[in-house]
Structure formats: structure tokens, C-alpha cells
Design a protein around this motif. Structure first.
Motif, PDB file in Angstrom:
ATOM      1  N   UNK A   1      57.914  51.096  74.474  1.00  0.00           N
ATOM      2  CA  UNK A   1      57.538  52.109  73.485  1.00  0.00           C
ATOM      3  C   UNK A   1      56.042  52.264  73.299  1.00  0.00           C
ATOM      4  N   UNK A   2      55.278  51.180  73.492  1.00  0.00           N
ATOM      5  CA  UNK A   2      53.851  51.235  73.165  1.00  0.00           C
ATOM      6  C   UNK A   2      53.004  50.450  74.170  1.00  0.00           C
ATOM      7  N   UNK A   3      51.732  50.886  74.294  1.00  0.00           N
ATOM      8  CA  UNK A   3      50.765  50.196  75.147  1.00  0.00           C
ATOM      9  C   UNK A   3      49.401  50.224  74.439  1.00  0.00           C
ATOM     10  N   UNK A   4      49.280  49.495  73.327  1.00  0.00           N
ATOM     11  CA  UNK A   4      48.082  49.626  72.488  1.00  0.00           C
ATOM     12  C   UNK A   4      46.782  49.204  73.153  1.00  0.00           C
ATOM     13  N   UNK A   5      46.798  48.167  73.970  1.00  0.00           N
ATOM     14  CA  UNK A   5      45.565  47.721  74.613  1.00  0.00           C
ATOM     15  C   UNK A   5      45.019  48.792  75.554  1.00  0.00           C
ATOM     16  N   UNK A   6      45.921  49.506  76.227  1.00  0.00           N
ATOM     17  CA  UNK A   6      45.491  50.592  77.097  1.00  0.00           C
ATOM     18  C   UNK A   6      44.818  51.695  76.296  1.00  0.00           C
ATOM     19  N   UNK A   7      45.385  52.036  75.148  1.00  0.00           N
ATOM     20  CA  UNK A   7      44.815  53.114  74.336  1.00  0.00           C
ATOM     21  C   UNK A   7      43.423  52.750  73.836  1.00  0.00           C
ATOM     22  N   UNK A   8      43.187  51.503  73.461  1.00  0.00           N
ATOM     23  CA  UNK A   8      41.856  51.086  73.048  1.00  0.00           C
ATOM     24  C   UNK A   8      40.869  51.229  74.204  1.00  0.00           C
ATOM     25  N   UNK A   9      41.294  50.832  75.396  1.00  0.00           N
ATOM     26  CA  UNK A   9      40.434  50.992  76.580  1.00  0.00           C
ATOM     27  C   UNK A   9      40.158  52.462  76.856  1.00  0.00           C
ATOM     28  N   UNK A  10      41.147  53.312  76.629  1.00  0.00           N
ATOM     29  CA  UNK A  10      40.965  54.750  76.853  1.00  0.00           C
ATOM     30  C   UNK A  10      39.931  55.337  75.908  1.00  0.00           C
ATOM     31  N   UNK A  11      39.999  54.966  74.633  1.00  0.00           N
ATOM     32  CA  UNK A  11      39.014  55.466  73.673  1.00  0.00           C
ATOM     33  C   UNK A  11      37.615  54.973  74.023  1.00  0.00           C
TER      34      UNK A  11
END
Length: 325
Positions: free
Chosen positions: A149-159
Motif C-alpha cells: 500500500x505504501x512506500x514512504x521512504x521512496x516519496x521522501x527521496x522523490x521530494x
């Protein structure tokens, strides 16, 4: 330029060069666990750790982190092991690809054991319910390094990658095109939390979770962010970034009908041109070249995919320092 307005840390702390340590929640299970100011604080710290790794080489000295993998991994395992080592921490890998959590012994018992030896647990799991249960029963911080459902570490890297490219997060417009999966969910949460706009472009049967979209709309009313969903690829006009991911997520059975539906959502040069000359291309990798993206885009000058991969290390390190230092 700082992304946050928090107070600098005291001399001698990991952020003593002027970057503050943000206050983060006990666990990181989804980006929804973080508000906009906290995300910006994590990114500020990531920028500092990336700028001066030697200056933070003992930030987590004496700490130990358990790394659990139910799925194969390149970027997650490498970035965690190398990143924690750079901070002075020890990591121990548990390869659970052939023995899913809860099969050999209960998730509860696993968590109660790990908390006796480790200062934190990072887990890459098949089902989000497993990492939620692990966090509930484990008395040390738990980090979701990927679930269905989620991939939070990836989203932080994306930002972090968008920021490095000079795209202000509060004005960023990101188009996610393809399968509305876990990466899409975390990106929705991250972009809206920091005041940006995200347009998800997907066929109706393969769009993002309605619950995630609804939560994003409610959050946007507070942050000024926006989330919208369409099945029109021309909605990429004028965006700052086009983001895609594999059409068949790891562990899924390949569905020929799904692949056929997604064909018109492939990122090629004409789609990038429609976005505009300044738009960047993003992908969390691994890429299925020729399927969701063509070689000339992913290998082209506007591709930032390897910056994203590198930034996984810095974003994750920032969270661990904020939580454990």
C-alpha cells in the motif's frame, strides 16, 4: 535554502551545522504519519547529511537496526546498509523471501524478540497489515521500506530530488502516470502534504485507492495541495515532473489485459514534449524498459531516476538520525 523554519540544534548534535533535528513520530509506516513541516525538516536534515557525511559519521554510533526483506531488493538494501554504516550504526539483514513473516513464528513474537536486540526495525513486506502489526507489538521504531500500500521512504527521496532540481515543493505539479500503486499512494500523500499538486493519470480499473485520494483531498484543504485523477494522458501538459512505475508490481501475476489497458500510458518522447521542455522524468526503479517507459526517456537528459535512487540513502538516514540520535 532551508525547507523548514525549525530551530537549529545545539552544538555537538548531529545537526549542529545549522540543521535542526525534526521531531518525528515513533514509526514511519506511511507518509500520512508526517505533516508538511516534519517532511521539510527531514529533507533539510537529508540535505545536510548528504553535504557533509563525514561530519555525521558517529551520529548513530552504538545503534543497531534490523533489516527485514520479504521481497528482493537492490536500492532498499544497499541504501539502508551503506547509509546506516556511514552514520556509525550496525545493521543485520533478515532474508525472509522464502519464509514470510508470521509463518515460522508469529509477527508478535518476532517483534518482541527484535526489540530486545535492536534500536529500530526496517521492513520490506508483502502486506501492509504485517508491518502495522509489527509496529503495534514492537517497542522500538519501525520503518516501512515498502509494502503493498505504501512506500514512504521512496516519496521522501522523490521530494528531495525535486527540491534539488530547483522545483519549489509548494508549487510543484507532478503527474503520476500508469498503475496507481503503492508508490503513487505515497507520492500523493507527500506532494499534497507539502502544498503541491499531483495529477494521477491511470485507467479507471487501475487507479489509486479511493481512500488515499479522499484523504489527500481533505489534507489539501489544509495545506493548499491538490490531488486529481484522470485517464487522459494529455493532462501532463505543463507539469514539472512525469513519474511512472512498473505496471506489474513485484509479486503480482502478470495480467495481459492490464498491460494492454496501460499501453497508452507509456512515457515516450512525445509525452515528455507535451509536458514541456523543463519537465523531468522520474521512476522509482526497477524499470521495465519498453513497457512503461522507453529508453530514450529514461536515459535522456531530463531523467532523474538515479538521483532518486541515490537520495533514498540520504532521506532514510535523515529519518533514522531524527528518530534515534
Amino acid at each position: 535554502m532551508s525547507l523548514s523554519t525549525s530551530t537549529p540544534t545545539s552544538p555537538g548534535s548531529p545537526g549542529s551545522t545549522g540543521t535542526s533535528l525534526p521531531t518525528v513520530p515513533d514509526d514511519l509506516l506511511s507518509i500520512g504519519d508526517l505533516d508538511g513541516p516534519t517532511i521539510r525538516g527531514i529533507l533539510d536534515l537529508a540535505i545536510e547529511l548528504k553535504r557533509d557525511p563525514a561530519g555525521h559519521s558517529t551520529a548513530l554510533a552504538g545503534r543497531s537496526v534490523a533489516l527485514i526483506f520479504e521481497k528482493p531488493s537492490l536500492r532498499t538494501r544497499a541504501s539502508l546498509e551503506v547509509g546506516l554504516h556511514r552514520l556509525g550504526a550496525q545493521s543485520v539483514v533478515f532474508d525472509q523471501r522464502d519464509s514470510p513473516l508470521g509463518e515460522r513464528e508469529s509477527v508478535h513474537d518476532l517483534g518482541r524478540n527484535l526489540e530486545r536486540w535492536f534500536d529500530a526495525v526496517a521492513a520490506r513486506v508483502n502486506r501492509h497489515a504485517v508491518i502495522t502489526e509489527l509496529a503495534d507489538c514492537c517497542d522500538v521504531p519501525v520503518v516501512n521500506t515498502l509494502s503493498d500500500l505504501h512506500h514512504p521512504c521512496q516519496a521522501l527521496a522523490d521530494l528531495l530530488t525535486l527540491h534539488e532540481r530547483g522545483i519549489p515543493l509548494e508549487r510543484a505539479h507532478v503527474a503520476f502516470i500508469g498503475d496507481g500503486n503503492n508508490v503513487c499512494h505515497s507520492l500523493i500523500e507527500a506532494v499534497v502534504a507539502t502544498g503541491g499538486r499531483i495529477t494521477v493519470i491511470a485507467p479507471p480499473r487501475h487507479g489509486p485507492s479511493a481512500d488515499v485520494v479522499s484523504a489527500g483531498e481533505r489534507l489539501g484543504a489544509i495545506t493548499g495541495g491538490r490531488v486529481e485523477v484522470t485517464d487522459d494522458p494529455e493532462a501532463v501538459r505543463g507539469v514539472d515532473a512525469i513519474y511512472t512505475d512498473a505496471w506489474v508490481s513485484m509479486g503480482e501475476t502478470e495480467d495481459p489485459d492490464k498491460l494492454e489497458e496501460l499501453t497508452r500510458f507509456r512515457v515516450d518522447e512525445s509525452l515528455m514534449n507535451l509536458a514541456g521542455p523543463e519537465a523531468v522524468f522520474m521512476h522509482c526503479l526497477p524499470a521495465h524498459r519498453g513497457e512503461e517507459v522507453v529508453d530514450r526517456v529514461i536515459d535522456g537528459p531530463r531523467s532523474v531516476v538515479f538521483d532518486q535512487a541515490e537520495n533514498r540513502l540520504h532521506a532514510q538516514n535523515a529519518w533514522f538520525v531524527a528518530r534515534l540520535a
